[in-house]
Design a protein around this motif. Structure first.
Motif, PDB file in Angstrom:
ATOM      1  N   GLU A 133       0.820  -1.222   0.000  1.00 53.66           N
ATOM      2  CA  GLU A 133       0.000   0.000   0.000  1.00 53.66           C
ATOM      3  C   GLU A 133       0.850   1.266   0.000  1.00 53.66           C
ATOM      4  OE1 GLU A 133      -3.290   0.587  -0.295  1.00 53.66           O
ATOM      5  OE2 GLU A 133      -3.590  -1.529  -0.642  1.00 53.66           O
ATOM      6  N   ILE A 134       2.065   1.178   0.503  1.00 53.73           N
ATOM      7  CA  ILE A 134       2.931   2.358   0.493  1.00 53.73           C
ATOM      8  C   ILE A 134       3.336   2.720  -0.929  1.00 53.73           C
ATOM      9  CG2 ILE A 134       5.184   1.261   0.770  1.00 53.73           C
ATOM     10  CD1 ILE A 134       3.965   4.269   2.739  1.00 53.73           C
ATOM     11  N   GLU A 135       3.320   1.729  -1.820  1.00 55.99           N
ATOM     12  CA  GLU A 135       3.658   1.963  -3.223  1.00 55.99           C
ATOM     13  C   GLU A 135       2.436   2.385  -4.031  1.00 55.99           C
ATOM     14  OE1 GLU A 135       6.757   1.488  -4.945  1.00 55.99           O
ATOM     15  OE2 GLU A 135       7.571   1.523  -2.929  1.00 55.99           O
ATOM     16  N   THR A 136       1.315   1.673  -3.860  1.00 59.15           N
ATOM     17  CA  THR A 136       0.132   1.956  -4.671  1.00 59.15           C
ATOM     18  C   THR A 136      -0.645   3.169  -4.156  1.00 59.15           C
ATOM     19  OG1 THR A 136      -1.216   0.443  -3.367  1.00 59.15           O
ATOM     20  CG2 THR A 136      -0.128  -0.446  -5.317  1.00 59.15           C
ATOM     21  N   GLN A 137      -0.719   3.307  -2.846  1.00 60.34           N
ATOM     22  CA  GLN A 137      -1.435   4.393  -2.165  1.00 60.34           C
ATOM     23  C   GLN A 137      -2.895   4.485  -2.588  1.00 60.34           C
ATOM     24  OE1 GLN A 137       0.685   8.068  -1.911  1.00 60.34           O
ATOM     25  NE2 GLN A 137       2.408   7.087  -0.906  1.00 60.34           N
ATOM     26  N   TYR A 138      -3.518   3.315  -2.725  1.00 58.69           N
ATOM     27  CA  TYR A 138      -4.953   3.282  -3.002  1.00 58.69           C
ATOM     28  C   TYR A 138      -5.748   3.690  -1.775  1.00 58.69           C
ATOM     29  CZ  TYR A 138      -4.142   0.663  -7.352  1.00 58.69           C
ATOM     30  OH  TYR A 138      -3.743   0.274  -8.594  1.00 58.69           O
ATOM     31  N   SER A 139      -5.412   3.133  -0.641  1.00 57.52           N
ATOM     32  CA  SER A 139      -6.131   3.394   0.605  1.00 57.52           C
ATOM     33  C   SER A 139      -5.278   4.280   1.491  1.00 57.52           C
ATOM     34  CB  SER A 139      -6.442   2.086   1.326  1.00 57.52           C
ATOM     35  OG  SER A 139      -7.136   1.212   0.486  1.00 57.52           O
ATOM     36  N   LYS A 164      14.587   7.650   6.088  1.00 61.02           N
ATOM     37  CA  LYS A 164      13.170   8.020   6.065  1.00 61.02           C
ATOM     38  C   LYS A 164      12.333   6.752   6.072  1.00 61.02           C
ATOM     39  CE  LYS A 164       9.987  10.847   3.381  1.00 61.02           C
ATOM     40  NZ  LYS A 164       9.890  11.717   2.207  1.00 61.02           N
ATOM     41  N   PHE A 165      11.432   6.641   7.041  1.00 62.51           N
ATOM     42  CA  PHE A 165      10.530   5.493   7.187  1.00 62.51           C
ATOM     43  C   PHE A 165       9.137   5.915   6.746  1.00 62.51           C
ATOM     44  CE2 PHE A 165      13.779   5.008  10.398  1.00 62.51           C
ATOM     45  CZ  PHE A 165      14.116   3.675  10.329  1.00 62.51           C
ATOM     46  N   GLU A 166       8.605   5.237   5.737  1.00 59.14           N
ATOM     47  CA  GLU A 166       7.227   5.447   5.311  1.00 59.14           C
ATOM     48  C   GLU A 166       6.494   4.139   5.587  1.00 59.14           C
ATOM     49  OE1 GLU A 166       7.344   8.298   1.565  1.00 59.14           O
ATOM     50  OE2 GLU A 166       8.737   6.611   1.414  1.00 59.14           O
ATOM     51  N   VAL A 167       5.488   4.211   6.437  1.00 61.59           N
ATOM     52  CA  VAL A 167       4.858   3.004   6.966  1.00 61.59           C
ATOM     53  C   VAL A 167       3.405   2.926   6.525  1.00 61.59           C
ATOM     54  CG1 VAL A 167       4.339   1.743   9.086  1.00 61.59           C
ATOM     55  CG2 VAL A 167       6.357   3.193   8.989  1.00 61.59           C
ATOM     56  N   SER A 168       3.001   1.725   6.129  1.00 60.34           N
ATOM     57  CA  SER A 168       1.588   1.436   5.894  1.00 60.34           C
ATOM     58  C   SER A 168       1.249   0.144   6.628  1.00 60.34           C
ATOM     59  CB  SER A 168       1.290   1.305   4.400  1.00 60.34           C
ATOM     60  OG  SER A 168       1.786   0.094   3.895  1.00 60.34           O
ATOM     61  N   PHE A 169       0.035  -0.315   6.467  1.00 58.87           N
ATOM     62  CA  PHE A 169      -0.429  -1.505   7.180  1.00 58.87           C
ATOM     63  C   PHE A 169       0.303  -2.766   6.737  1.00 58.87           C
ATOM     64  CE2 PHE A 169      -3.614  -2.799  10.104  1.00 58.87           C
ATOM     65  CZ  PHE A 169      -3.884  -4.119   9.806  1.00 58.87           C
ATOM     66  N   ASN A 170       0.662  -2.858   5.455  1.00 58.58           N
ATOM     67  CA  ASN A 170       1.276  -4.087   4.954  1.00 58.58           C
ATOM     68  C   ASN A 170       2.667  -3.902   4.348  1.00 58.58           C
ATOM     69  OD1 ASN A 170       0.631  -2.822   2.572  1.00 58.58           O
ATOM     70  ND2 ASN A 170      -0.327  -4.615   1.647  1.00 58.58           N
ATOM     71  N   SER A 171       3.259  -2.720   4.471  1.00 57.16           N
ATOM     72  CA  SER A 171       4.586  -2.511   3.896  1.00 57.16           C
ATOM     73  C   SER A 171       5.280  -1.308   4.527  1.00 57.16           C
ATOM     74  CB  SER A 171       4.484  -2.313   2.386  1.00 57.16           C
ATOM     75  OG  SER A 171       3.642  -1.214   2.107  1.00 57.16           O
ATOM     76  N   ILE A 172       6.598  -1.314   4.383  1.00 59.97           N
ATOM     77  CA  ILE A 172       7.428  -0.206   4.853  1.00 59.97           C
ATOM     78  C   ILE A 172       8.399   0.140   3.740  1.00 59.97           C
ATOM     79  CG2 ILE A 172       9.199   0.511   6.505  1.00 59.97           C
ATOM     80  CD1 ILE A 172       8.018  -1.501   8.439  1.00 59.97           C
ATOM     81  N   ARG A 173       8.508   1.421   3.464  1.00 53.83           N
ATOM     82  CA  ARG A 173       9.517   1.893   2.513  1.00 53.83           C
ATOM     83  C   ARG A 173      10.569   2.640   3.323  1.00 53.83           C
ATOM     84  NH1 ARG A 173       7.032   4.538  -2.509  1.00 53.83           N
ATOM     85  NH2 ARG A 173       6.395   6.084  -0.986  1.00 53.83           N
ATOM     86  N   LEU A 174      11.810   2.211   3.177  1.00 54.85           N
ATOM     87  CA  LEU A 174      12.922   2.720   3.966  1.00 54.85           C
ATOM     88  C   LEU A 174      13.931   3.351   3.013  1.00 54.85           C
ATOM     89  CD1 LEU A 174      14.142   2.390   6.938  1.00 54.85           C
ATOM     90  CD2 LEU A 174      15.311   0.432   5.985  1.00 54.85           C
ATOM     91  N   SER A 175      14.024   4.672   3.015  1.00 60.85           N
ATOM     92  CA  SER A 175      14.953   5.380   2.130  1.00 60.85           C
ATOM     93  C   SER A 175      16.153   5.846   2.949  1.00 60.85           C
ATOM     94  CB  SER A 175      14.277   6.586   1.491  1.00 60.85           C
ATOM     95  OG  SER A 175      13.170   6.167   0.725  1.00 60.85           O
TER      96      SER A 175
END
Length: 171
Positions: free
Chosen positions: A37-43, A63-74
């Motif tokens: 979801e962090i990639e698609t950002q539908y919800s 940088k931590f970007e967190v969603s319910f089912n994924s984490i993007r770590l830059s």
């Protein structure tokens, strides 16, 4: 590893461990799809509204970007001069080209242009790998990448010095 980076790496480790409480969340829009979801950002309601940033200085941050089912770590790797910028860009490009086979948690492209490399951790990675080992891998990567780039810079400088000496012998 430098003593000055130990508190920074501990802060990243603690934050990452806290963020890795992700679970399966099927798509609400496409049946039988389980996209990060962090990639698609539908919800947007299941994505944390503000990303967390852990900073050592202006040249090193995560940088931590967190969603319910994924984490993007830059991750922004320290680049103090032009040689380190070139070496870092080439080294990260080399790693990202092998993202799907050798490093499945790496993204093939950086999510934000001002960062050096991006990891994408999903609930499938939590099933396939041990949570502790994922955290240890990312912390080890962060600790070793600076050392590797410094070693490449020293090697480059010594090779350039030898080439200059050989060239100047002709005169």
């Amino acid at each position: 590893m430098a003593l000055s980076s130990i508190p920074y790496l501990k802060a990243v480790e603690t934050t990452l461990t806290a963020c890795l409480c992700i679970t399966n969340f099927p798509s609400e829009y496409v049946e039988k799809h389980d996209k990060p979801e962090i990639e698609t950002q539908y919800s947007l309601e299941i994505i944390a509204p503000n990303p967390m940033i852990v900073t050592k200085n202006e040249k090193e941050r995560v940088k931590f970007e967190v969603s319910f089912n994924s984490i993007r770590l830059s991750i922004l790797v320290k680049q103090s001069d032009d040689v380190e910028k070139i070496l870092c860009r080439r080294f990260m490009r080399h790693m990202m080209l092998r993202a799907s086979t050798d490093f499945p948690v790496l993204r093939k492209k950086v999510a934000h242009s001002d960062y050096s490399i991006t990891f994408l951790l999903t609930n499938k990675h939590m099933i396939d790998y041990n949570k502790r080992k994922l955290v240890d891998f990312i912390i080890y990567f962060m600790a070793e990448v600076d050392k590797d780039i410094n070693e490449m810079k020293i090697s480059l400088n010594s090779r350039a010095r030898l080439c200059a000496e050989e060239f100047l012998k002709m005169f």
